[in-house]
Scaffold this motif. Structure first.
Motif, mmCIF file in Angstrom:
data_model
loop_
_atom_site.group_PDB
_atom_site.id
_atom_site.type_symbol
_atom_site.label_atom_id
_atom_site.label_comp_id
_atom_site.label_asym_id
_atom_site.label_seq_id
_atom_site.Cartn_x
_atom_site.Cartn_y
_atom_site.Cartn_z
ATOM 1 N N THR A 36 0.606 2.876 2.766
ATOM 2 C CA THR A 36 1.029 2.487 1.419
ATOM 3 C C THR A 36 0.056 1.487 0.810
ATOM 4 O O THR A 36 -0.292 0.489 1.433
ATOM 5 C CB THR A 36 2.437 1.841 1.462
ATOM 6 O OG1 THR A 36 3.297 2.634 2.264
ATOM 7 C CG2 THR A 36 3.020 1.738 0.060
ATOM 8 N N ALA A 48 -6.024 3.449 -8.618
ATOM 9 C CA ALA A 48 -4.855 4.074 -7.988
ATOM 10 C C ALA A 48 -5.121 5.537 -7.678
ATOM 11 O O ALA A 48 -4.780 6.029 -6.594
ATOM 12 C CB ALA A 48 -3.637 3.934 -8.902
ATOM 13 N N ILE A 49 -5.739 6.240 -8.622
ATOM 14 C CA ILE A 49 -6.045 7.660 -8.415
ATOM 15 C C ILE A 49 -7.055 7.828 -7.283
ATOM 16 O O ILE A 49 -6.936 8.723 -6.439
ATOM 17 C CB ILE A 49 -6.577 8.300 -9.711
ATOM 18 C CG1 ILE A 49 -5.521 8.220 -10.815
ATOM 19 C CG2 ILE A 49 -6.984 9.744 -9.475
ATOM 20 C CD1 ILE A 49 -4.165 8.760 -10.464
ATOM 21 N N SER A 52 -5.307 7.408 -4.025
ATOM 22 C CA SER A 52 -4.294 8.430 -3.727
ATOM 23 C C SER A 52 -4.810 9.523 -2.788
ATOM 24 O O SER A 52 -4.029 10.219 -2.148
ATOM 25 C CB SER A 52 -3.792 9.073 -5.021
ATOM 26 O OG SER A 52 -4.792 9.889 -5.617
ATOM 27 N N GLN A 53 -6.126 9.646 -2.707
ATOM 28 C CA GLN A 53 -6.709 10.647 -1.812
ATOM 29 C C GLN A 53 -6.641 10.222 -0.340
ATOM 30 O O GLN A 53 -6.840 11.046 0.548
ATOM 31 C CB GLN A 53 -8.169 10.896 -2.191
ATOM 32 C CG GLN A 53 -8.379 11.391 -3.606
ATOM 33 C CD GLN A 53 -9.851 11.515 -3.932
ATOM 34 O OE1 GLN A 53 -10.612 12.199 -3.231
ATOM 35 N NE2 GLN A 53 -10.284 10.846 -4.990
ATOM 36 N N THR A 57 1.230 7.003 0.050
ATOM 37 C CA THR A 57 1.838 6.625 -1.229
ATOM 38 C C THR A 57 1.054 5.470 -1.847
ATOM 39 O O THR A 57 0.683 4.529 -1.158
ATOM 40 C CB THR A 57 3.307 6.176 -1.042
ATOM 41 O OG1 THR A 57 4.020 7.191 -0.343
ATOM 42 C CG2 THR A 57 3.969 5.921 -2.386
ATOM 43 N N VAL A 58 0.829 5.572 -3.145
ATOM 44 C CA VAL A 58 0.176 4.504 -3.898
ATOM 45 C C VAL A 58 1.112 4.074 -5.031
ATOM 46 O O VAL A 58 1.565 4.908 -5.814
ATOM 47 C CB VAL A 58 -1.171 4.956 -4.489
ATOM 48 C CG1 VAL A 58 -1.790 3.847 -5.350
ATOM 49 C CG2 VAL A 58 -2.132 5.372 -3.380
ATOM 50 N N TYR A 59 1.403 2.787 -5.077
ATOM 51 C CA TYR A 59 2.127 2.221 -6.213
ATOM 52 C C TYR A 59 1.097 1.599 -7.158
ATOM 53 O O TYR A 59 0.081 1.053 -6.713
ATOM 54 C CB TYR A 59 3.124 1.166 -5.754
ATOM 55 C CG TYR A 59 4.315 1.734 -5.020
ATOM 56 C CD1 TYR A 59 5.478 2.070 -5.707
ATOM 57 C CD2 TYR A 59 4.269 1.949 -3.647
ATOM 58 C CE1 TYR A 59 6.580 2.597 -5.033
ATOM 59 C CE2 TYR A 59 5.350 2.481 -2.960
ATOM 60 C CZ TYR A 59 6.507 2.800 -3.665
ATOM 61 O OH TYR A 59 7.587 3.334 -2.998
ATOM 62 N N ILE A 74 -0.101 11.778 -10.823
ATOM 63 C CA ILE A 74 -0.429 12.335 -9.515
ATOM 64 C C ILE A 74 0.808 12.224 -8.636
ATOM 65 O O ILE A 74 1.535 11.228 -8.692
ATOM 66 C CB ILE A 74 -1.602 11.564 -8.855
ATOM 67 C CG1 ILE A 74 -2.823 11.554 -9.792
ATOM 68 C CG2 ILE A 74 -1.977 12.150 -7.500
ATOM 69 C CD1 ILE A 74 -3.502 12.865 -9.996
ATOM 70 N N ASN A 76 1.557 11.536 -5.583
ATOM 71 C CA ASN A 76 1.807 10.425 -4.653
ATOM 72 C C ASN A 76 1.455 9.059 -5.252
ATOM 73 O O ASN A 76 1.276 8.078 -4.536
ATOM 74 C CB ASN A 76 1.055 10.634 -3.332
ATOM 75 C CG ASN A 76 -0.455 10.606 -3.495
ATOM 76 O OD1 ASN A 76 -0.984 10.991 -4.534
ATOM 77 N ND2 ASN A 76 -1.153 10.160 -2.469
ATOM 78 N N VAL A 77 1.342 8.988 -6.592
ATOM 79 C CA VAL A 77 1.130 7.719 -7.285
ATOM 80 C C VAL A 77 2.383 7.395 -8.097
ATOM 81 O O VAL A 77 2.805 8.184 -8.949
ATOM 82 C CB VAL A 77 -0.098 7.761 -8.208
ATOM 83 C CG1 VAL A 77 -0.247 6.443 -8.961
ATOM 84 C CG2 VAL A 77 -1.365 8.041 -7.404
#
Length: 244
Positions: A36, A48-49, A52-53, A57-59, A74, A76-77
């Motif tokens: 995370t 963030a993008i 995400s790779q 999970t990215v907040y 995205i 998982n963002v």
């Protein structure tokens, strides 16, 4: 935390430079677990993008709802409209916390207290940014005069931290040694004007004088740019640490 960029959200999304993959990779090299991540003051979601790779999970948080509306969606963002200094995250939730081109706007004490609360014991905090770009000698002369003299009085006081390459920001963490990076682009005239339009000092000048300061240099800059190699170089700023 100040919000200087809601009014320029679409311009910001279109014209602000991205962060080079080499810099992202360097930050990731310090992170052991990639479950995370949190990108604070995410703006248009650039970092963030990129994260995400690599993370499950990215907040991504920002106080500007308008900025978040221009960020790519995205799977998982997860975007959240909240401040850097007060979040609703759990204690010890994140393996990595990033802040790109924004930490100078924060209340340092409150933000770092929040980092200490939500960062995992073996987690990493990475402060990123970029300084004043350079081009060619003729154009730099025009732009430096614009930066210091024309819109100079309209920069917020916090801008000094960028001018000092983030070396003078408080950083109450165990600091890790980092490499040096720069970001080079080839820009047309519309791109360099578009980037100048995103400057907070330009917005402040417009509000004060009811005119666009870029018009003062537009024709001179156009002539200079036409004769140049159109290269733009940004010095990248980076500080990486972990909890003491």
């Amino acid at each position: 935390m100040k919000d200087n960029f809601s009014n320029q959200a679409s311009q910001y999304s279109k014209f602000r430079p991205h962060y080079p993959q080499e810099l992202i990779n360097h930050v990731l090299s310090f992170v052991k677990n990639k479950e995370t991540a949190l990108d604070v003051a995410t703006g248009n979601g650039q970092v963030a993008i990129a994260l995400s790779q690599y993370f499950h999970t990215v907040y991504a948080t920002d106080i500007s709802e308008n900025q978040l509306q221009h960020a790519p969606k995205i799977i998982n963002v997860i975007y959240k409209n909240q401040s850097a200094e007060e979040t609703d995250f759990h204690d010890k939730q994140f393996d990595l916390i990033t802040v790109a081109q924004a930490v100078h706007w924060f209340d340092f004490n409150k933000f770092y207290a929040e980092v200490n609360r939500i960062l995992k014991p073996n987690g990493i905090i990475a402060i990123l940014g970029y300084g004043l770009f350079s081009t060619n000698p003729d154009t730099d002369k025009i732009l430096l005069d614009f930066y210091h003299n024309i819109v100079g009085p309209f920069w917020d006081a916090e801008r000094k931290y960028l001018d000092e390459n983030y070396k003078t920001i408080p950083f109450p963490f165990e600091e890790l040694e980092t490499e040096t990076f720069s970001n080079v682009f080839t820009w047309n005239f519309d791109q360099i004007i578009g980037y100048l339009e995103t400057w907070s000092a330009v917005e402040h000048y417009k509000a004060h004088h009811n005119q666009n300061p870029i018009d003062i240099i537009r024709e001179e800059l156009k002539i200079s740019w036409k004769k140049s190699d159109k290269k733009v170089t940004f010095p990248m700023l980076i500080r990486v640490g972990k909890l003491k």
